[in-house]
Motif scaffolding. Sequence first.
Motif, PDB file in Angstrom:
ATOM      1  N   PHE A 102       0.860  -1.159  -0.033  1.00  0.00           N
ATOM      2  CA  PHE A 102      -0.003  -0.104   0.067  1.00  0.00           C
ATOM      3  C   PHE A 102       0.868   1.260  -0.025  1.00  0.00           C
ATOM      4  O   PHE A 102       0.701   2.222  -0.750  1.00  0.00           O
ATOM      5  N   THR A 119       1.108   3.913  -3.026  1.00  0.00           N
ATOM      6  CA  THR A 119       0.807   5.404  -2.854  1.00  0.00           C
ATOM      7  C   THR A 119       1.566   6.067  -3.654  1.00  0.00           C
ATOM      8  O   THR A 119       1.452   7.201  -4.290  1.00  0.00           O
ATOM      9  N   CYS A 142       1.353   6.128  -7.196  1.00  0.00           N
ATOM     10  CA  CYS A 142      -0.002   6.837  -7.739  1.00  0.00           C
ATOM     11  C   CYS A 142       0.736   8.397  -7.590  1.00  0.00           C
ATOM     12  O   CYS A 142       0.222   9.184  -8.326  1.00  0.00           O
ATOM     13  N   LEU A 190      -3.773  10.816  -0.166  1.00  0.00           N
ATOM     14  CA  LEU A 190      -3.065   9.676  -0.785  1.00  0.00           C
ATOM     15  C   LEU A 190      -2.192   9.309   0.304  1.00  0.00           C
ATOM     16  O   LEU A 190      -2.176   7.968   0.704  1.00  0.00           O
ATOM     17  N   GLY A 194      -3.234   5.663   2.449  1.00  0.00           N
ATOM     18  CA  GLY A 194      -2.385   4.447   1.958  1.00  0.00           C
ATOM     19  C   GLY A 194      -1.371   4.372   2.731  1.00  0.00           C
ATOM     20  O   GLY A 194      -0.621   2.990   2.457  1.00  0.00           O
TER      21      GLY A 194
END
Length: 576
Positions: free
Chosen positions: A39, A43, A46, A69, A73
């Motif tokens: 995760f 993140t 992203c 985020l 995340g």
Amino acid sequence: MESIASSLLSLAYRLFQPGFCPGDWAWATSMAGALVALFPVGTTACVALMRKFTGNRYHGGALAGLAGLGVIGILLIPWLLVSGISGVFRSVFQGGSGGLAPVEVNALQEEYCSWVGPQDQYLGGGQNVYETLFYPSGDVLAYGYYLGGLVGLPVLILLAVMLLGRIALRRGPKWPGRLLWVPFVVFVLVSAGVEANTAVHLWLGFLPTVVLGVIPVALVGPPSWSTIENADRRPDRTPERQEQPQQPVHVHPREPQAPPPPPAKQYAPTSVAPTPEDAQGELAAVPGPVPVPGGSPSGGSSRFRRVRRLGHGGFGTVWEAVDTQLGRAVALKIAHAPDRDTHERMQREARALAVLSHPNCVRVYDLVEEPDGLALVMEYLQGQPLAEVVDNGGALDDVAAGRLWATMASALAAAHSKSVLHRDVKPSNVIVDPEGVAHLIDFGIARNKGDSKLTATGMMVGTPDYVAPETAAGAPASPASDAWQLAATVSYALSGYPPRGTRETPMAALMAAARGEPATQLPRRSVHAQLLAASLDPQPRNRPTLNTVFREVEGWLSRAGTSPDGPVTKLVPRQQ
């Protein structure tokens, strides 16, 4: 959340369950930690992907998205999963199932090591992190183990998360990285209620996943320089330059004729400060009637008294002279051969300089006919070429080179905003005055977008050691070409060598440029090394624009406690 955590544990158990001490479920817990670490890695990936579209625009929705985020995340989801995994083990130890299948519960109650005991007790029946660290049992060896697993491992993971943030935020400010690593710090603190043994195994799996996560985040890549440029184009952040008054070029037009329609724009302006399409901009775009020089007729007397010769080349001679009518020192650039190409080049240089008004660009006063040829009357700049400054005094330091880069980038950007390309930026075309201020000179081969050709016989434009790869290969010059040549000049100022090194002949240097040979003489220890490498990229589209260079260098100078307006050198030998 306990059901999700139990499902995650079951998946980890199926993926990785070696049957040796401390037990299959202990190692499955490490596998679960590796899955949870996906995760934070996802993140940061992203964030890197988001910057492909937003650049460095950290306000409003972009900043809220980045913060969201980080919280979701890197803090919220990992904390809920880790807490749920600890709750599953605690539930099994207390006699429940924790959402696991009966066969998994039975396996969790097996014992692999005598010093560990049953796995449900090892993972769910001991002290939590807070109790283990602040209320130790007295066993120094055990406390050292827990100190390394519960403090040392999270610190290493924090460093890896910070590295992920820096990679995701390449080509931009680093402060938004706090929105990524601060949530991780909070995540570690709020996980103090997790069972200590469970936390150690979770961190053991967490660490390698975060370290390996550097690879996919790096593969996403940074945003393009054009995206950064578009995102950063804000009026309130544009540097202001005090423009100096400039006298126009006095020319006598031929018979009046209608100016041609403006041609289509060939490249986007890259000015440091956005300028509207005013009359001067139109002059650069549409040269209009070719001017006829005025002044003394051929064979007559001259109003300019020549003092000494400043330079001599294949095109002409430059003199220091005195304007006897106005009583001021000027630079007189006289062409050798008064043919049509020479007239066009002189007129092109006069037009290019006439539309510019920048404190770091040489000013043009007049275009006259001298007894021995056509002459361009320009501002006289006392000082030395940058090439002589470096040859005599040694390479510049980072502060001086930064000032040089910022001021010359501003001067070139002002020219580009008027649709004028310099095309021959090099150390000998940068004059450093006695105050250490740099000035850009010799726009003799400059072209604006209204010119149809350079010369009838000109095959190569620019100096081979400082010519951009695409120009050497025959492609049209562009603002990116000027930016490359300026970066090559700054690299020379920092190292004393052209970026591609020296060649035996100009043709060999030109061939090296046309092949796009990499820069081998960059100043690796300079703080500007990374920006120089980007600015000298063989592909024009990959280079930062002059706007970006100005902001990056100006920002570094500001952090260093200085400004780009200071001297680039004191013009004294280094031993003094």
